[in-house]
Each structure stands twice: as C-alpha cells, then as structure tokens.
Enzyme design. Structure first.
Site, PDB file in Angstrom:
ATOM      1  N   ASN A   1       0.823  -1.211   0.000  1.00 56.83           N
ATOM      2  CA  ASN A   1       0.000   0.000   0.000  1.00 56.83           C
ATOM      3  C   ASN A   1       0.858   1.262   0.000  1.00 56.83           C
ATOM      4  OD1 ASN A   1       1.099  -0.163   2.513  1.00 56.83           O
ATOM      5  ND2 ASN A   1      -0.822  -0.236   3.645  1.00 56.83           N
TER       6      ASN A   1
ATOM      7  N   GLU B   1       1.351   4.593   7.388  1.00 64.11           N
ATOM      8  CA  GLU B   1       0.328   4.061   6.502  1.00 64.11           C
ATOM      9  C   GLU B   1      -0.243   5.161   5.594  1.00 64.11           C
ATOM     10  OE1 GLU B   1       0.440   1.025   6.376  1.00 64.11           O
ATOM     11  OE2 GLU B   1      -0.386  -0.075   8.062  1.00 64.11           O
TER      12      GLU B   1
END
Ligand code: F6R
Length: 240
Positions: free
Chosen positions: A135, A142
C-alpha cells in the site's frame, strides 16, 4: 538515485555494500534497519562481509523502525526477532546499542518518546534502510499518515494486517503498530529503499512516477536529498 538490478541477489549485495561502507567510514553510525522479507538477504550479506573484512560493528547504534503492537519480541515474526536473528545475534551487538520499540509496553506513548529521544541523543539517523508495503507504507507510516509525526502508534491499514500474516507461523492478532515517523525517516542523512518482486511493481511505479502525497507514504521519499531506490527487474517492471 534509482538503481535497477538484474535480480534480488545483486540488489542485496549493493545494499549490503552501502551499509558496510558507512560503518567503515563511521564506526559509530546510527542505523535504522527495516524488518520484512526484502532486506533479509542484504542483512545476510552485511554479516558475511563484516566477518570477511573484519568490519567492527561494536560502536554502531541500531534504532528500530517499527513493531507490531502486542507481539512479544521473542515471537518469530516480530521485527525485533527478525533483526536479532539476522543482524544483532550474528554481529554480537550489545544490548545497550539497540533501541527498539517495546510493543508490549503499557505506555506506548512513553515508548515513542524514548525512541524519539534516543535518535536525538545520538545525533539523528545516518542511514535508514526501508522496504515498501503493497500500500506504499514506509515502516508503519500508513496511507494518509501525518508526515510531520515523529514516533507514533498507528491503527494499521487492512492491507498491512493481511500481508503481515506472512511473517507469522500461526494467525497473529495484528491491529496496531508503533513506528518511527516520516519526519525521522526524512531527516536521516541517507535513505535506502529496497523493493523486489512483481508484487511491488505497481506501487513502485506510483511512488516514483506519481505525485508526492501522503496517501502513498513512499512517494514522500522522492523529496529526500539523498535517497537510493534499489529495485530488482521485477519491481522495476512497470516504470517508464
Ligand atoms: C517492516 C516494515 C515494513 C516493510 C514493508 C515491506 O519492518 O517496516 O514497512 O518494510 O511492509 O515488507 P516486505 O519486505 O516483507 O515486502
């Protein structure tokens, strides 16, 4: 710079040389080394070269990049266990040179502060060697991360918790992580990103050729003044 290698072995040899050269020049270097599969062979090569060439790692400071919250350091699959097996054990690194997040601590905020302080007290990171998540994460920064953060606790992205199962022999309860922040990684004097295999091709393309955005944390590294992106042919396959 972006360096493409024919295969994972060549990429790993190059990554290992960088670490060895740094430690030869600066025996008290401050290193931040990622866990994960990609740097595994780099670390094996570092150990082999250090032993062959008699490179002294006893003065090197190691700062943990990240850890799975709630996973014991002795559990295979934890970042600490991986680095202990790959680097700290084989190079006989003394405990007082290792600053790693205790992801079992009751007070995780205090853990973040402890690691922030360790970095500061040792004059910042000389080199951060990082991998890239499917990702686009760096460490456990993140997608959507506040790039101004130092060490912090994070609710892991669902891609990270799903992919992360590969490190554990039986199902692990992965929900939160503790990680250095992008500020600390961006402040490292040198950053090396390693990516290998076809699964990383699409995200590598986005990170390198897309715009710089916190939705792809790895793209932020493109603004670093001294970043090396080491790719094998499969990971580089979708680049123009
Ligand atoms: C691990 C870490 C992660 C990994 C990334 C790639 O400490 O920080 O960001 O570097 O998820 O993992 P691999 O190399 O297993 O594909």
């Amino acid at each position: 710079m972006i360096a493409k290698f024919t295969n994972y072995q060549e990429l790993s040899a190059f990554g290992a040389d960088k670490i060895i050269q740094l430690v030869q020049q600066k025996p008290d270097a401050v290193l931040c080394l990622a866990g994960g599969d990609t740097p595994a062979l780099t670390y094996d090569r570092v150990v082999a070269k250090a032993q062959e060439a008699g490179v002294d790692f006893s003065g090197v400071i190691f700062i943990g990049l990240d850890e799975w919250v709630g996973i014991q350091p002795a559990t295979p699959g934890s970042c600490y266990h991986f680095l202990q097996q790959k680097i700290f054990g084989p190079l006989h690194i003394q405990k007082d040179k290792i600053y790693f997040f205790d992801a079992m601590a009751n007070d995780l905020k205090a853990e973040c502060n402890r690691i922030d302080l360790a970095i500061e007290q040792h004059g910042g990171l000389d080199l951060a060697l990082v991998g890239i998540g499917m990702n686009g994460h760096i460490g456990f920064n993140e997608p959507g991360v506040d790039a101004a953060l130092n060490a912090h606790v994070v609710e892991l992205d669902e891609v990270t918790t799903a992919v992360g199962q590969k490190y554990f022999t039986s199902g692990a309860a992965l929900a939160k992580g503790i990680t250095l922040g992008m500020t600390q990684i961006m402040s490292a004097r040198e950053v090396v990103l390693v990516a290998s295999g076809p699964k990383k091709a699409a995200i590598i393309r986005e990170a390198i050729q897309g715009r710089i955005t916190n939705t792809i944390p790895a793209s932020l590294l493109m603004a670093h003044p001294r970043v090396s992106i080491l790719l094998d042919a499969a990971a580089a396959a979708e680049l123009d």
